[in-house]
Design an enzyme around this catalytic site. Structure first.
Site, PDB file in Angstrom:
ATOM      1  N   ARG A 227      52.376  28.791   9.438  1.00 39.54           N
ATOM      2  CA  ARG A 227      51.927  29.898   9.973  1.00 39.54           C
ATOM      3  C   ARG A 227      53.083  31.100   9.906  1.00 39.54           C
ATOM      4  O   ARG A 227      54.064  30.927  10.285  1.00 39.54           O
ATOM      5  CB  ARG A 227      51.377  29.661  11.245  1.00 39.54           C
ATOM      6  CG  ARG A 227      50.152  28.693  11.477  1.00 39.54           C
ATOM      7  CD  ARG A 227      48.746  29.561  10.990  1.00 39.54           C
ATOM      8  NE  ARG A 227      47.806  28.658  11.167  1.00 39.54           N
ATOM      9  CZ  ARG A 227      47.168  28.340  10.075  1.00 39.54           C
ATOM     10  NH1 ARG A 227      47.764  28.023   8.938  1.00 39.54           N
ATOM     11  NH2 ARG A 227      46.040  27.490  10.325  1.00 39.54           N
ATOM     12  N   HIS A 275      48.342  33.673   1.745  1.00 39.12           N
ATOM     13  CA  HIS A 275      47.754  32.469   2.340  1.00 39.12           C
ATOM     14  C   HIS A 275      46.825  31.904   1.663  1.00 39.12           C
ATOM     15  O   HIS A 275      45.517  31.619   1.792  1.00 39.12           O
ATOM     16  CB  HIS A 275      47.124  33.193   3.332  1.00 39.12           C
ATOM     17  CG  HIS A 275      46.753  32.010   4.516  1.00 39.12           C
ATOM     18  ND1 HIS A 275      47.258  32.304   6.051  1.00 39.12           N
ATOM     19  CD2 HIS A 275      46.621  30.663   4.529  1.00 39.12           C
ATOM     20  CE1 HIS A 275      46.876  31.122   6.734  1.00 39.12           C
ATOM     21  NE2 HIS A 275      46.705  30.345   5.753  1.00 39.12           N
TER      22      HIS A 275
END
Ligand SMILES: NC(=O)c1ccc[n+]([C@@H]2O[C@H](COP(=O)([O-])OP(=O)(O)OC[C@H]3O[C@@H](n4cnc5c(N)ncnc54)[C@H](OP(=O)(O)O)[C@@H]3O)[C@@H](O)[C@H]2O)c1
Length: 312
Positions: A227, A275
Site C-alpha cells: 500500500r 496499482h
C-alpha cells in the site's frame, strides 16, 4: 431472499453487477448510490473503500466482504461496525500474480535489465557481468502471509537467499524467518532487495521511512507492492538520491492515481506501475462471495475473517 449491497465507485459498478447477477436469483443485489434500498434490508456488503458511515447505517448487516486482499480501506472508516465479520478476498491466482510482479522486479534489478535497455537505446554492445550470483543476493520480504510466503517460495526456487519478517515466526522451507520489532534491524541488515507485502495497519503505516532505509546495506533496492501508506515517498527519493539505495519499483502510492506532478514519474531509478500488480477478478470474487454467504447461511464458520483489532 438475502440482499447484498455493492458499495464501490460508480465507474466500477458495471464490472461487478454482471458477475454478481450470475450468482443467481437467491441474491438480491442493490448498488449504493444507484439503487433505492432500505438500510434495514441489507444482509451483506461487498466493498473496498466505502464512504465513511455507510456501513454503520446498515442495522442488520451480517457480513462485510472485501473485494480486495487488503482491508485497510474498509477499516479506515472510523464508524465501521467492528462487530460485523469482515471477510477479505483470498485467491490463489491473485497471490500468484502478486508473486509474479515481485519476481519480475527482482529479476529486472538483479539482471541489470535497465542498464541493457539504455545500452540498446544507444546501439551499444555492452557486455557486463552480473555483480553477484543469485545465492549471494539476499531478498527480504516484509510480511510473510499468503502473498509474502508464495513470493518467498518462488524466489527461493530461483536460488536467491530469502528471508521474511512477520509478527509471528513462520516456518517456510528454505526461507529464514524473522519475527517482531526486535528482529527487524537484523532482518534489514541482511537484505539487498526489500519487498513490502505487509497489510496497512497503524503499526505498519509509513514503515518504509528514512530510519528503515538507513538500516539496509548500501545499494539495496526496494519494491513496494502493498500500500502507498507504507512508504514515505520523499524519504525514498532522498535515500536513492544520496546514493545509499540503488533504486525502487513501486506499484502503490500515497495518492492514487499518482499526481501528474509527482517527481516519482520521471525519477531515473524508480519504476512506477499504476496499482496493477494483481487485480481481483470479478467473476472469481463474486463466486467467493456466493460461497461465503452459503457457508454463513449453513451456520458454518466463515474463512479469511479479519481481526479488526490487528487490522488484517
Ligand atoms: N498492489 C496490489 O495490487 C495488491 C494486491 C493484493 C494485495 N496487496 C497488499 O498485500 C497485502 C498482503 O496481503 P496478504 O494476503 O499476504 O496478507 P496476509 O496473509 O494477512 O499477511 C500479512 C503478513 O504481514 C505480517 N504483519 C502484519 N502486521 C505486521 C507487523 N506489525 N509486523 C510484522 N509483520 C506484520 C503478518 O504477520 P503474521 O504472519 O505474524 O500474522 C503476515 O505475515 C495486503 O494487505 C494488500 O495491502 C496489494
Amino acid at each position: 431472499m438475502s440482499t447484498l449491497l455493492l458499495v464501490v465507485p460508480s465507474h466500477w459498478t458495471g464490472v461487478w453487477t454482471g458477475p454478481l447477477a450470475e450468482i443467481g436469483p437467491q441474491l438480491n443485489v442493490r448498488v449504493h448510490g444507484r439503487d433505492e434500498y432500505d438500510a434495514d434490508d441489507i444482509d451483506y456488503v461487498l466493498t473496498f473503500r466505502p464512504p465513511h458511515g455507510v456501513l454503520k447505517s446498515l442495522s442488520h448487516l451480517k457480513v462485510t466482504f472485501s473485494l480486495g486482499a487488503g482491508v485497510d480501506g474498509i477499516l479506515a472508516d472510523p464508524e465501521y461496525p467492528r462487530q460485523v465479520p469482515l471477510v477479505r478476498f483470498v485467491d490463489r491466482t491473485l497471490s500468484r500474480e502478486m508473486a509474479q510482479y515481485c519476481v519480475m522486479h527482482v529479476l529486472i534489478h538483479y539482471r541489470m535489465q535497465r542498464f541493457f535497455d539504455r545500452a540498446q537505446a544507444e546501439r551499444a554492445w555492452r557486455q557486463a557481468l552480473l555483480p553477484k550470483r543469485a545465492q549471494d543476493t539476499r531478498v527480504g520480504i516484509l510480511g510473510l502471509g499468503e502473498i509474502g510466503t508464495l513470493t518467498a517460495e518462488r524466489l527461493r526456487d530461483l536460488h536467491f537467499t530469502v528471508a521474511g519478517w512477520s509478527r509471528n515466526r513462520r516456518n517456510v522451507s528454505g526461507v529464514e524467518s524473522f519475527a517482531g520489532e526486535n528482529e527487524l534491524s537484523t532482518f534489514l541488515a541482511r537484505t539487498d532487495i526489500l519487498i513490502c507485502l505487509l497489510p496497512l495497519t497503524p503499526d505498519t503505516r509509513e514503515i518504509l521511512n528514512a530510519d528503515l532505509f538507513a538500516q539496509l546495506p548500501a545499494d539495496a533496492f526496494v519494491i513496494n507492492v502493498a500500500r502507498g501508506g507504507h512508504l514515505v515517498e520523499p524519504d525514498l527519493m532522498a535515500a536513492i538520491d544520496s546514493g545509499h539505495l540503488s533504486g525502487a519499483a513501486l506499484d502503490v502510492f500515497h495518492t492514487e492515481p499518482l499526481p501528474e506532478g509527482s517527481p516519482l514519474w520521471s525519477h531515473p531509478k524508480i519504476t512506477v506501475t499504476p496499482h496493477i500488480a494483481a487485480i481481483s477478478e470479478p467473476r472469481v470474487a463474486a463466486q467467493y462471495v456466493a460461497d461465503g454467504i452459503a457457508r454463513f447461511e449453513r451456520g458454518e464458520a466463515l474463512e479469511n475473517v479479519v481481526d479488526p483489532a490487528r487490522g488484517y
